[in-house]
Every structure is written in structure tokens, then in C-alpha cells.
Design a protein around this motif. Structure first.
Motif, PDB file in Angstrom:
ATOM      1  N   SER A  45     -19.574 -59.140  45.976  1.00 52.32           N
ATOM      2  CA  SER A  45     -19.858 -57.764  46.614  1.00 52.32           C
ATOM      3  C   SER A  45     -17.960 -57.650  45.638  1.00 52.32           C
ATOM      4  N   SER A  46     -18.013 -55.755  45.885  1.00 49.20           N
ATOM      5  CA  SER A  46     -16.424 -55.254  45.849  1.00 49.20           C
ATOM      6  C   SER A  46     -16.210 -55.079  47.083  1.00 49.20           C
ATOM      7  N   SER A  47     -16.897 -54.752  48.079  1.00 53.50           N
ATOM      8  CA  SER A  47     -15.826 -55.099  49.575  1.00 53.50           C
ATOM      9  C   SER A  47     -16.042 -56.330  50.229  1.00 53.50           C
ATOM     10  N   ALA A  48     -16.613 -57.170  49.710  1.00 46.96           N
ATOM     11  CA  ALA A  48     -16.209 -59.077  50.087  1.00 46.96           C
ATOM     12  C   ALA A  48     -14.872 -59.338  50.860  1.00 46.96           C
ATOM     13  N   LYS A  49     -15.061 -59.874  51.908  1.00 43.33           N
ATOM     14  CA  LYS A  49     -13.934 -59.678  52.581  1.00 43.33           C
ATOM     15  C   LYS A  49     -12.374 -61.528  52.551  1.00 43.33           C
ATOM     16  N   ALA A  50     -13.614 -62.005  51.459  1.00 42.78           N
ATOM     17  CA  ALA A  50     -12.465 -63.457  51.191  1.00 42.78           C
ATOM     18  C   ALA A  50     -12.327 -62.482  50.039  1.00 42.78           C
ATOM     19  N   GLY A  51     -11.460 -63.072  50.066  1.00 44.78           N
ATOM     20  CA  GLY A  51     -10.342 -63.221  47.980  1.00 44.78           C
ATOM     21  C   GLY A  51     -11.141 -63.861  47.199  1.00 44.78           C
ATOM     22  N   ASP A  52     -11.249 -64.778  46.988  1.00 47.52           N
ATOM     23  CA  ASP A  52     -11.779 -66.086  45.943  1.00 47.52           C
ATOM     24  C   ASP A  52     -13.235 -64.811  44.815  1.00 47.52           C
ATOM     25  N   PHE A  53     -13.759 -63.779  45.517  1.00 53.10           N
ATOM     26  CA  PHE A  53     -14.238 -63.380  44.639  1.00 53.10           C
ATOM     27  C   PHE A  53     -14.195 -62.662  43.231  1.00 53.10           C
ATOM     28  N   PHE A  54     -12.247 -61.664  44.156  1.00 54.24           N
ATOM     29  CA  PHE A  54     -11.898 -61.566  43.205  1.00 54.24           C
ATOM     30  C   PHE A  54     -10.936 -61.648  42.678  1.00 54.24           C
ATOM     31  N   THR A  55     -10.581 -63.005  42.785  1.00 50.82           N
ATOM     32  CA  THR A  55      -9.787 -64.139  41.675  1.00 50.82           C
ATOM     33  C   THR A  55     -10.380 -64.533  41.138  1.00 50.82           C
ATOM     34  N   ALA A  56     -11.982 -64.746  41.457  1.00 49.22           N
ATOM     35  CA  ALA A  56     -12.714 -65.103  40.611  1.00 49.22           C
ATOM     36  C   ALA A  56     -12.665 -64.221  38.998  1.00 49.22           C
ATOM     37  N   VAL A  57     -13.338 -62.921  39.795  1.00 46.12           N
ATOM     38  CA  VAL A  57     -13.470 -61.628  39.051  1.00 46.12           C
ATOM     39  C   VAL A  57     -12.507 -61.169  37.682  1.00 46.12           C
ATOM     40  N   GLU A  58     -11.089 -61.901  38.250  1.00 49.26           N
ATOM     41  CA  GLU A  58      -9.722 -61.883  37.857  1.00 49.26           C
ATOM     42  C   GLU A  58      -9.917 -62.704  36.270  1.00 49.26           C
ATOM     43  N   LEU A  59     -10.467 -63.895  36.473  1.00 54.92           N
ATOM     44  CA  LEU A  59     -10.308 -65.134  35.573  1.00 54.92           C
ATOM     45  C   LEU A  59     -11.770 -64.727  34.607  1.00 54.92           C
ATOM     46  N   GLY A  60     -12.177 -64.296  34.768  1.00 56.46           N
ATOM     47  CA  GLY A  60     -14.429 -64.127  34.699  1.00 56.46           C
ATOM     48  C   GLY A  60     -13.530 -63.106  33.604  1.00 56.46           C
ATOM     49  N   GLN A  61     -12.916 -61.914  34.458  1.00 55.02           N
ATOM     50  CA  GLN A  61     -12.540 -60.846  32.989  1.00 55.02           C
ATOM     51  C   GLN A  61     -11.746 -61.446  31.543  1.00 55.02           C
ATOM     52  N   SER A  62     -10.976 -62.109  31.983  1.00 54.70           N
ATOM     53  CA  SER A  62     -10.300 -62.686  31.000  1.00 54.70           C
ATOM     54  C   SER A  62     -10.424 -63.361  30.366  1.00 54.70           C
ATOM     55  N   LEU A  63     -11.735 -64.341  30.463  1.00 57.10           N
ATOM     56  CA  LEU A  63     -12.560 -65.142  29.920  1.00 57.10           C
ATOM     57  C   LEU A  63     -12.938 -64.627  28.773  1.00 57.10           C
ATOM     58  N   TYR A  64     -13.707 -63.525  29.790  1.00 53.79           N
ATOM     59  CA  TYR A  64     -15.380 -62.775  28.272  1.00 53.79           C
ATOM     60  C   TYR A  64     -14.231 -61.937  27.683  1.00 53.79           C
ATOM     61  N   LYS A  65     -12.365 -61.134  28.133  1.00 57.51           N
ATOM     62  CA  LYS A  65     -12.824 -60.759  26.545  1.00 57.51           C
ATOM     63  C   LYS A  65     -11.997 -61.433  25.122  1.00 57.51           C
ATOM     64  N   GLU A  66     -11.642 -63.017  26.641  1.00 55.27           N
ATOM     65  CA  GLU A  66     -10.777 -63.643  25.102  1.00 55.27           C
ATOM     66  C   GLU A  66     -12.021 -64.855  24.329  1.00 55.27           C
ATOM     67  N   TYR A  67     -13.388 -65.284  24.896  1.00 52.32           N
ATOM     68  CA  TYR A  67     -14.575 -65.990  24.625  1.00 52.32           C
ATOM     69  C   TYR A  67     -15.476 -65.334  24.044  1.00 52.32           C
ATOM     70  N   ASN A  68     -15.621 -64.261  24.989  1.00 59.64           N
ATOM     71  CA  ASN A  68     -16.959 -63.068  24.684  1.00 59.64           C
ATOM     72  C   ASN A  68     -17.444 -64.053  24.775  1.00 59.64           C
ATOM     73  N   CYS A  69     -17.765 -64.593  26.659  1.00 55.21           N
ATOM     74  CA  CYS A  69     -18.120 -65.601  26.911  1.00 55.21           C
ATOM     75  C   CYS A  69     -20.081 -64.821  28.380  1.00 55.21           C
ATOM     76  N   ARG A  70     -20.051 -65.890  28.597  1.00 52.99           N
ATOM     77  CA  ARG A  70     -21.251 -64.783  29.329  1.00 52.99           C
ATOM     78  C   ARG A  70     -21.067 -65.517  30.724  1.00 52.99           C
ATOM     79  N   ILE A  71     -20.585 -64.347  32.010  1.00 50.83           N
ATOM     80  CA  ILE A  71     -19.598 -64.930  33.096  1.00 50.83           C
ATOM     81  C   ILE A  71     -20.793 -64.766  34.228  1.00 50.83           C
ATOM     82  N   THR A  72     -21.105 -64.960  35.689  1.00 49.91           N
ATOM     83  CA  THR A  72     -21.991 -64.801  36.028  1.00 49.91           C
ATOM     84  C   THR A  72     -21.327 -64.965  38.299  1.00 49.91           C
ATOM     85  N   TYR A  73     -21.051 -64.444  38.938  1.00 51.95           N
ATOM     86  CA  TYR A  73     -20.444 -64.926  40.185  1.00 51.95           C
ATOM     87  C   TYR A  73     -22.065 -65.469  41.210  1.00 51.95           C
TER      88      TYR A  73
END
Length: 167
Positions: A45-73
């Protein structure tokens, strides 16, 4: 039955690693489709209380950009339903690899330790992950000394623009 068991015992590790490497290096010509990476996080959720989601989104976006892979949370209630997932990145120390259901035989399990290093080290199932990342050299040394596991450093900051200070 006996031959199957012998083949698995003698060559299973080599075959699994070969399939994993082929899957990761796939340029799309194999027909498998893009690599599918999932992050096990507290909540999605964009209103998540735990920071793990936002950290995962950062890495997920970078992986998607670099490798054009499918990302799921995956939120807590979906952590272990991993059919179709090629790489699982566990963001929390309470993820249990033994509870995984219906995964692909080539599933790569990654633990990304960003905090709670003592809890991770007291977790006997950490050795069931294929790759262990931690966020600093200091924590990598701590885990290597305590558990004798190979650890790689993966910093939390993947978005250079977000973490560059401009005056």
C-alpha cells in the motif's frame, strides 16, 4: 523410482543451478517470458506503515528498468503462494522457506537483511535461502562471523536521484 532418486541425488543440484542460470540470463528467446521477481513484504500500500514495502519498490523499479522483468509485491497473506515466481526476495526475518507452496523448481530464494540482524542470525532457516543480502559491510561481517554463510552487500538506496542531496 530408484533411478529417479539417484539422478536427483547425483545431478539435481547441477541441473537446478543450470536451469536457474538459464532463466536469469534469458533474453526472451526461450519462450519463458520475462523473469518474475516477487518481494515478500509486510503490506502492499502507498500508505504502508512498514518501510520494507518502499524499499522493495525502489529495488523493484530498478530491476524492472534494468532487466525488463515482471515485479510483484506480496503481502503477508500471499507470501507462500509462489506459482510462476522465478525469484523471491524476503524482506522480513519471519519469512519461512519451508512454507512455500507450488513454487517453480528453479525458484531462487533471496533473504535481504536490512535490519534486525540479531533476529535473522537466530533464525535457523536462513541457510535455506539461496542468496543472502545485507545492507552494509558491517552487517555482512557480523552474519558471516556468526553463521558462516556467504553474504553479499546490497545497499538500500537504488534510486540515485532520491538519495543525492542538492543544495
Amino acid at each position: 523410482q530408484t533411478n529417479d532418486r539417484l539422478i536427483r541425488e547425483r545431478f539435481g543440484f547441477i541441473l537446478r543451478n543450470s536451469i536457474r542460470n538459464e532463466r536469469i540470463d534469458d533474453d526472451g528467446s526461450s519462450g519463458f517470458g520475462p523473469l518474475h521477481i516477487a518481494f515478500a513484504v509486510t503490506e502492499v500500500s502507498s500508505s504502508a506503515k512498514a518501510g520494507d514495502f518502499f524499499t522493495a519498490v525502489e529495488l523493484g523499479q530498478s530491476l524492472y528498468k534494468e532487466y525488463n522483468c515482471r515485479i510483484t509485491y506480496l503481502p503477508l497473506d500471499k507470501w507462500y503462494q509462489l506459482a510462476g515466481i522465478d525469484v523471491l526476495i524476503a524482506m522480513r526475518d519471519d519469512f519461512d522457506p519451508l512454507k512455500i507452496e507450488g513454487s517453480e523448481p528453479h525458484l531462487i530464494k533471496v533473504a535481504w537483511l536490512r535490519n534486525w540482524f540479531e533476529r535473522w542470525c537466530n533464525y535457523e532457516r536462513l541457510s535455506l535461502f539461496d542468496i543472502v543480502f545485507t545492507s552494509s559491510e558491517l552487517s555482512a561481517k557480523y552474519i558471516q562471523d556468526k553463521l558462516k554463510l556467504p553474504v553479499r552487500v546490497q545497499r538500500i538506496a537504488t534510486n540515485i536521484r532520491r538519495f543525492t542531496h542538492k543544495s
